[in-house]
Enzyme design. Structure first.
Site, PDB file in Angstrom:
ATOM      1  N   GLU A 175      27.523  45.093  42.101  1.00 50.64           N
ATOM      2  CA  GLU A 175      27.592  45.835  40.837  1.00 50.64           C
ATOM      3  C   GLU A 175      26.376  45.604  39.938  1.00 50.64           C
ATOM      4  OE1 GLU A 175      31.483  45.160  39.092  1.00 50.64           O
ATOM      5  OE2 GLU A 175      32.322  46.724  40.374  1.00 50.64           O
TER       6      GLU A 175
ATOM      7  N   GLU B 262      35.809  48.996  46.589  1.00 54.44           N
ATOM      8  CA  GLU B 262      36.826  48.210  45.895  1.00 54.44           C
ATOM      9  C   GLU B 262      37.755  49.119  45.094  1.00 54.44           C
ATOM     10  OE1 GLU B 262      35.355  45.237  43.215  1.00 54.44           O
ATOM     11  OE2 GLU B 262      33.660  44.745  44.493  1.00 54.44           O
TER      12      GLU B 262
HETATM   13  C1  GLA Z   1      34.292  44.240  40.329  1.00 53.35           C
HETATM   14  C2  GLA Z   1      33.638  43.212  41.216  1.00 53.35           C
HETATM   15  C3  GLA Z   1      34.585  42.322  41.914  1.00 53.35           C
HETATM   16  C4  GLA Z   1      35.737  41.945  41.017  1.00 53.35           C
HETATM   17  C5  GLA Z   1      36.391  43.182  40.478  1.00 53.35           C
HETATM   18  C6  GLA Z   1      37.583  42.901  39.609  1.00 53.35           C
HETATM   19  O1  GLA Z   1      34.480  45.435  40.924  1.00 53.35           O
HETATM   20  O2  GLA Z   1      32.730  43.770  42.129  1.00 53.35           O
HETATM   21  O3  GLA Z   1      33.869  41.172  42.318  1.00 53.35           O
HETATM   22  O4  GLA Z   1      35.270  41.175  39.972  1.00 53.35           O
HETATM   23  O5  GLA Z   1      35.465  43.875  39.700  1.00 53.35           O
HETATM   24  O6  GLA Z   1      38.131  44.066  39.066  1.00 53.35           O
END
Ligand code: GLA
Ligand code: ZN
Length: 687
Positions: free
Chosen positions: A152, A311
Site C-alpha cells: 500500500e 485483500e
Molecule cells: C491494509 C494492509 C494490511 C492490513 C489491512 C487491514 O489493506 O495492506 O496489511 O493492515 O489494511 O485492514
C-alpha cells in the site's frame, strides 16, 4: 488466447498469512484449516524486513525458508512480498534520514509502517537489495505465482523532509529546464514568488504554502509536489521491480493499490505493474455502486485486464469508528462482485488473527478461537468450495463496455487544491454521480484515463474535466466527430496541465466542441438550489451553476430561478457525426439516471440484457469461448430477475431459457454462462 493474471487454473482464494507471528506448532494446524477452507494461495512476508535483516550486514532467511517449505509442501501457491513497507528499527536509529517528515514539518520517530522517506538513499539501497536477495533465494520455487512489492504505497502520507526537498528541486529542474519556465508555470509573479535559483524553492506544506482546509496558495507548486511524490514512490517500486525482474523474468510483479486513493497517480503506476492488485475495504455505509466503482477504476488503470483482489476483510476491519460485522452472505456477495467486475481472485487480509497490536481485532479466516467452528470460517470455506468447483471458468474474461467515465489524478489534485469556487466541490463526488446512474441501469462502464483510447467507446462521461491536458481536447473532438457522445459538466476546461487558466472564456479548449461560452459560475451554499425542467421532469441545480451563452449548441433546459433564470443549464452541440453535452450544474440522482439513459440509448449502448429490480446488479464478463452473466442481489429481500438470453447456470448446468426468471435469495448470487463462438457477438456479449 485470453489473458490470465498468472498461470491460474482457478480463481485464486486465500490471502495474507503471517506465520512468523506464531510458533511453528501452529503452522500445521493452519495447513489443516486452509485445506478445510479450500485456501490455495497465500501472500507471505509482507512485513518481515526487521527479521530478514537483523543488522546492516546480516540477513537471516531461516524462518522464511521454513515457511516457504511448509506452504510448498502443502500445495499452496505463494504471492511473495518483499517486506519493504516498514523499515527495521535499527535502520531508523542508524540512518535517521530514512524517517519521514509530516506535512506539518514534524520529523517522525521510528514506528508504524509505510514509514520510509521515498527519497532516502538508504531506503532505496536496502529495499532494492532485499528484493534482489529474495528473488535470488526463492525465485526457483515453482509455486511463487507473483511478487508483491512493499505494501500500500503512500499509505503513510507524503514526506516533507529535506531529502525530498532537494530531490524535488532536481525533479523540477529536469521537468522545466530553466527557472524562468518554472516561474511561468507556477505563475510566481503572484505574491512576489519569483525564484532566481532552484535552491530557493521550498516544499509546499504547513510552513509554507498552506491555504487551509486542504487547499494551497500555489496550486502549481502543490500539484507538482504531488506528482513528484507519486513519482518518488514509483521510483522506489521500480528499483525493486527491476531488481526482481533481472532474476526472475517470468514471475509477474505487482503491488497492492487502494482504489480511489488520492496520493498516487495510479494511472501512471499501473503501467509499471505486470498486473493490478488492490485492497477493497468498503466502510459500512458504502453503496454497492461505490464498491463497484472501486473495482472499475482498478480494472481501468490496468487497461481492462483482469486484476487481483489482494485483500478484503472476511468480516470486520479494525479502523472504523464502528467495525460492524459483515452480515451472513455479504462477504460472499462482495467477493462475487469483485469477480463480476474483473477480479480473478478472492483474497483476504488475513488468514489468522494476530494476538497483539492494532490489528488484533481485524477479521480473519482463523479467529482467536483457533478452530473452524465459527460463522466466518464456515462462510469462507463454503465460498472456497464454490470457487474450487468453478475451476477455470471466468478466468481471463473481460468486461466489454461501450460507455466510459473519464477519471484523471492530475485533475483530481488540481480541483481539490484550488481555493474556490466552493468547499463542496469534489471531483470524485461528481464522477460518482454519473457512475452510479450507469450502475443503477446495469450499463457496463469502464473508467478510463486521459491517455486511453477513446475510439472504442460510444459515450464518454467526463464530469468536472477541469484540467485539459495537452492533446486531450483534440482527441475528444476526434472522438465526437467520429460519432461519439461526449458529456461534461460545470467547472470543466478551465486550466492547462499546470493549473494555469486558459484565457478567452471557459470552457477553454473545449469551447468549440461544446458550442458554449461560460461567463460566470454561481456557488450555491449547502441546501440551496435552483431548478430546471427537462423532458417533463423538474430537477434541482446545485453546488455550482454556470451562466453560459450558446455558441452553436442548442439549449435543452433552462434555470428557473434567480437572476439567471432562462439561461441554459443543459446543452447539446452537434459536432461532426456525434454530439457534445454540457451539464452546467450539479443535479440529483433522477436527473443523472435520465441523462445517462437517454444518451446511452441514443448511442445504442445497451444495459446488460436482463430485467432486474433495483438493487440487483448485473455484469457480463466475456472471453473467446463464453460469456458469463453475474447477477448480484444487494438487497435484503428475495428478488426475481428475467433473463433475455438462453444460458445455463454455471454451477450446475441447469438451462435457463430466454424470458424465464431466476430467483435470488437475499444477498444471493447467480452466474449464468452462455457459450460463445469467435464471431458470435450477439446475446450476453452483444452489449
Ligand atoms: C491494509 C494492509 C494490511 C492490513 C489491512 C487491514 O489493506 O495492506 O496489511 O493492515 O489494511 O485492514
Ligand atoms: Zn522525505
Amino acid at each position: 488466447m485470453y489473458e490470465k493474471v498468472w498461470n491460474q487454473t482457478k480463481i485464486a482464494f486465500g490471502g495474507d498469512y503471517n506465520p512468523e507471528q506464531w510458533p511453528e506448532e501452529v503452522w500445521d494446524e493452519d495447513m489443516r484449516l486452509f485445506r478445510l477452507a479450500h485456501v490455495d494461495t497465500v501472500t507471505l512476508n509482507v512485513f518481515s524486513w526487521a527479521s530478514l535483516q537483523p543488522s546492516e550486514d546480516t540477513y537471516d532467511f531461516a524462518k522464511l525458508d521454513k515457511i516457504m517449505e511448509c506452504v510448498t509442501k502443502n500445495g499452496l501457491k505463494v504471492v511473495l512480498a518483499t517486506s519493504t513497507g516498514a523499515h527495521p528499527a535499527w535502520m531508523a536509529r542508524k540512518y535517521p534520514e530514512i524517517l519521514m517528515t509530516d506535512y506539518n514539518g514534524m520529523k517522525r520517530k521510528f514506528g508504524g509502517r509505510h514509514n520510509s522517506c521515498p527519497n532516502s538513499f538508504v531506503y532505496r539501497k536496502y529495499s532494492s537489495r532485499l528484493a534482489a536477495k529474495l528473488a535470488e533465494r526463492y525465485g526457483h520455487y515453482k509455486n511463487i505465482v507473483a511478487w508483491h512489492i512493499s505494501n500500500e504505497y503512500g499509505g503513510g502520507g507524503e514526506c516533507y523532509c529535506e531529502n525530498c526537498e532537494k530531490a524535488f528541486r532536481k525533479w523540477l529542474e529536469k521537468k522545466y529546464g530553466t527557472i524562468s519556465e518554472l516561474n511561468r508555470v507556477w505563475n510566481t509573479s503572484f505574491w512576489g514568488h519569483t525564484f532566481y535559483d532552484w535552491d530557493e524553492i521550498v516544499l509546499p506544506n504547513v510552513l509554507s504554502e498552506q491555504f487551509g482546509d486542504g487547499r494551497t496558495m500555489f496550486q502549481g507548486i502543490s500539484l507538482d509536489y504531488r506528482r513528484f511524490h507519486s513519482d518518488s514512490l514509483l521510483e522506489c517500486y521500480i528499483l525493486e521491480y527491476d531488481a526482481i525482474k533481472a532474476i526472475t523474468p517470468d514471475i509477474p510483479i505487482t503491488t497492492n493499490l487502494m482504489g480511489f486513493f488520492t496520493g498516487l497517480d495510479y494511472g501512471k503506476w499501473a503501467k509499471h505493474m505486470d498486473f493490478v492488485s488492490w485492497d477493497n475495504y468498503p466502510s459500512n455505509d458504502m453503496l454497492p455502486a461505490e464498491i463497484a466503482m472501486g473495482h472499475e477504476i482498478m480494472r481501468g488503470v490496468g487497461s481492462g485486464r483482469p486484476f487481483i483482489l489482494m485483500e478484503q476483510t472476511p468480516s470486520v476491519t479494525n479502523w472504523l469508528p464502528y467495525n460492524a460485522l459483515k452480515r451472513p452472505g455479504v462477504m460472499r456477495l462482495w467477493s462475487y462482485q469483485a469477480i463480476a467486475h474483473g477480479s480473478d481472485s478472492v483474497m483476504f487480509f488475513q488468514m489468522r488473527r494476530s494476538i497483539g497490536a492494532c490489528e488484533k481485532y481485524h477479521g480473519a479466516l482463523i479467529d482467536h478461537a483457533g478452530h473452524e467452528h465459527t460463522r466466518v470460517f464456515r462462510e469462507m470455506a463454503e465460498l472456497g468450495a464454490e470457487l474450487a468447483a468453478l475451476g477455470g471458468e471466468v478466468i481471463g474474461s473481460r468486461i466489454e463496455a461501450r460507455a466510459a467515465v473519464l477519471f484523471d489524478w492530475d485533475n483530481w489534485w488540481a480541483v481539490e487544491y484550488s481555493a474556490g469556487p466552493s468547499c463542496m466541490l469534489h471531483y470524485l463526488d461528481e464522477a460518482r454521480n454519473y457512475y452510479k446512474a450507469l450502475f443503477a441501469q446495469n450499463i457496463p462502464v469502464d473508467i478510463i484515463g486521459c491517455s486511453d483510447d477513446f475510439s472504442k467507446y460510444s459515450v464518454i462521461f467526463a464530469p468536472i474535466l477541469y484540467m485539459v491536458k495537452p492533446g486531450v481536447d483534440t482527441r475528444l473532438c476526434e472522438f465526437v466527430k467520429a460519432g461519439g457522445r461526449f458529456v461534461t459538466t460545470y467547472f470543466s476546461g478551465y486550466v492547462d496541465e499546470h493549473d494555469l487558466v486558459v484565457t478567452g472564456g471557459y470552457p477553454g479548449k473545449l469551447r468549440e466542441l461544446l458550442g458554449i461560452w461560460v461567463e460566470e459560475s454561481d456557488a450555491l451554499p449547502e441546501g440551496a438550489s435552483n431548478h430546471f425542467t427537462w423532458e417533463g421532469c423538474r430537477y434541482e441545480a446545485r453546488l455550482l451553476c454556470d451562466l453560459l451563452h450558446l455558441e452553436g449548441a442548442e439549449a435543452l433546459a433552462f434555470y428557473e430561478e434567480d437572476f439567471y433564470a432562462d439561461m441554459p443549464v443543459l446543452t447539446r452541440n452537434t459536432y461532426g457525426s456525434g454530439s457534445a453535452w454540457y451539464v452546467a450544474a450539479q443535479s440529483e440522482e433522477a436527473f443523472y439516471e435520465k441523462l445517462t439513459e437517454k444518451i446511452c440509448a441514443d448511442a445504442g449502448v445497451r444495459p446488460v440484457p436482463v430485467i432486474a429490480p433495483r438493487g440487483v446488479e448485473a455484469t457480463v464478463r466475456t472471453r473467446e469461448d463464453a460469456a458469463y452473466l453475474f447477477l448480484l442481489n444487494h438487497t435484503m429481500q428475495e428478488q426475481t430477475v428475467f433473463v433475455r438470453e438462453d444460458a445455463t447456470v454455471l454451477s450446475d448446468g441447469t438451462p435457463v431459457a430466454a424470458g424465464s426468471s431466476i430467483t435470488l435469495p437475499k444477498y444471493g448470487v447467480a452466474i449464468l454462462k452462455q457459450p460463445r463462438q469467435a464471431n458470435n457477438v450477439i446475446g450476453l456479449s452483444g452489449i
